[in-house]
Write a protein that holds these residues in place. Sequence first.
Motif, PDB file in Angstrom:
ATOM      1  N   GLN A 289      -1.945   3.974   7.411  1.00  0.00           N
ATOM      2  CA  GLN A 289      -1.657   4.743   6.206  1.00  0.00           C
ATOM      3  C   GLN A 289      -2.677   5.873   6.196  1.00  0.00           C
ATOM      4  N   MET A 290      -2.189   7.111   6.065  1.00  0.00           N
ATOM      5  CA  MET A 290      -3.088   8.269   6.121  1.00  0.00           C
ATOM      6  C   MET A 290      -2.690   9.308   5.102  1.00  0.00           C
ATOM      7  N   ARG A 291      -3.690  10.075   4.695  1.00  0.00           N
ATOM      8  CA  ARG A 291      -3.379  11.263   3.907  1.00  0.00           C
ATOM      9  C   ARG A 291      -2.516  12.176   4.762  1.00  0.00           C
TER      10      ARG A 291
ATOM     11  N   ALA B  44      -7.387 -13.900   2.523  1.00  0.00           N
ATOM     12  CA  ALA B  44      -6.445 -14.999   2.314  1.00  0.00           C
ATOM     13  C   ALA B  44      -5.024 -14.604   2.733  1.00  0.00           C
ATOM     14  N   GLU B  45      -4.671 -13.339   2.565  1.00  0.00           N
ATOM     15  CA  GLU B  45      -3.345 -12.873   2.948  1.00  0.00           C
ATOM     16  C   GLU B  45      -3.138 -12.857   4.457  1.00  0.00           C
ATOM     17  N   ILE B  46      -4.221 -12.638   5.187  1.00  0.00           N
ATOM     18  CA  ILE B  46      -4.103 -12.581   6.642  1.00  0.00           C
ATOM     19  C   ILE B  46      -4.507 -13.909   7.290  1.00  0.00           C
ATOM     20  N   GLN B  47      -4.797 -14.905   6.462  1.00  0.00           N
ATOM     21  CA  GLN B  47      -5.065 -16.271   6.883  1.00  0.00           C
ATOM     22  C   GLN B  47      -6.130 -16.381   7.953  1.00  0.00           C
ATOM     23  N   LEU B  48      -7.339 -16.009   7.579  1.00  0.00           N
ATOM     24  CA  LEU B  48      -8.460 -16.129   8.510  1.00  0.00           C
ATOM     25  C   LEU B  48      -8.799 -17.576   8.763  1.00  0.00           C
TER      26      LEU B  48
ATOM     27  N   SER C 296       3.411  -4.239   2.968  1.00  0.00           N
ATOM     28  CA  SER C 296       2.561  -4.796   4.022  1.00  0.00           C
ATOM     29  C   SER C 296       1.115  -4.881   3.524  1.00  0.00           C
ATOM     30  N   VAL C 297       0.309  -5.657   4.227  1.00  0.00           N
ATOM     31  CA  VAL C 297      -1.098  -5.777   3.849  1.00  0.00           C
ATOM     32  C   VAL C 297      -1.809  -4.425   3.986  1.00  0.00           C
TER      33      VAL C 297
END
Length: 130
Positions: free
Chosen positions: A33-35, A126-130, A2-3
């Motif tokens: 995502q976390m420690r 670019a991956e999330i297409q703004l 995932s991004v």
Amino acid sequence: MSVCERVWSELRDRYGEALRTVIRYHPTDFEAQMRADLRSQYSDDDVQSFVDEVIVNYLNLGTQSGAADLGEFHGTVRIFEDVWVFSWPDQPDEKAGFLITLDRDSSVGVEAATEIEAFLTEEIAAEIQL
């Protein structure tokens, strides 16, 4: 991958154990995502509360846009005694973006904000297409 996982991986390579969280949020959901030490401290409801606060803060920024000629809005940096909090919206008027936290120690300074903003803008946008 995932991004959110990609951002976590890249920033983990750059900042190591100083990276605390990467949260990819939308109006009604998020991926975090976390420690491990933080995952045990914060529930999903806690994380959603953080996300809700970020979204409300961005909505409030909209009322300040004409107050001064500051240029285009890219995100915010909050400084706490022990933590840097970086937030980057997909677009200022959208309720989606990233919330990233790092330990505030001698190895991570405010220049991380510029580095993170550049990475998100130049590689992730670019991956999330703004």
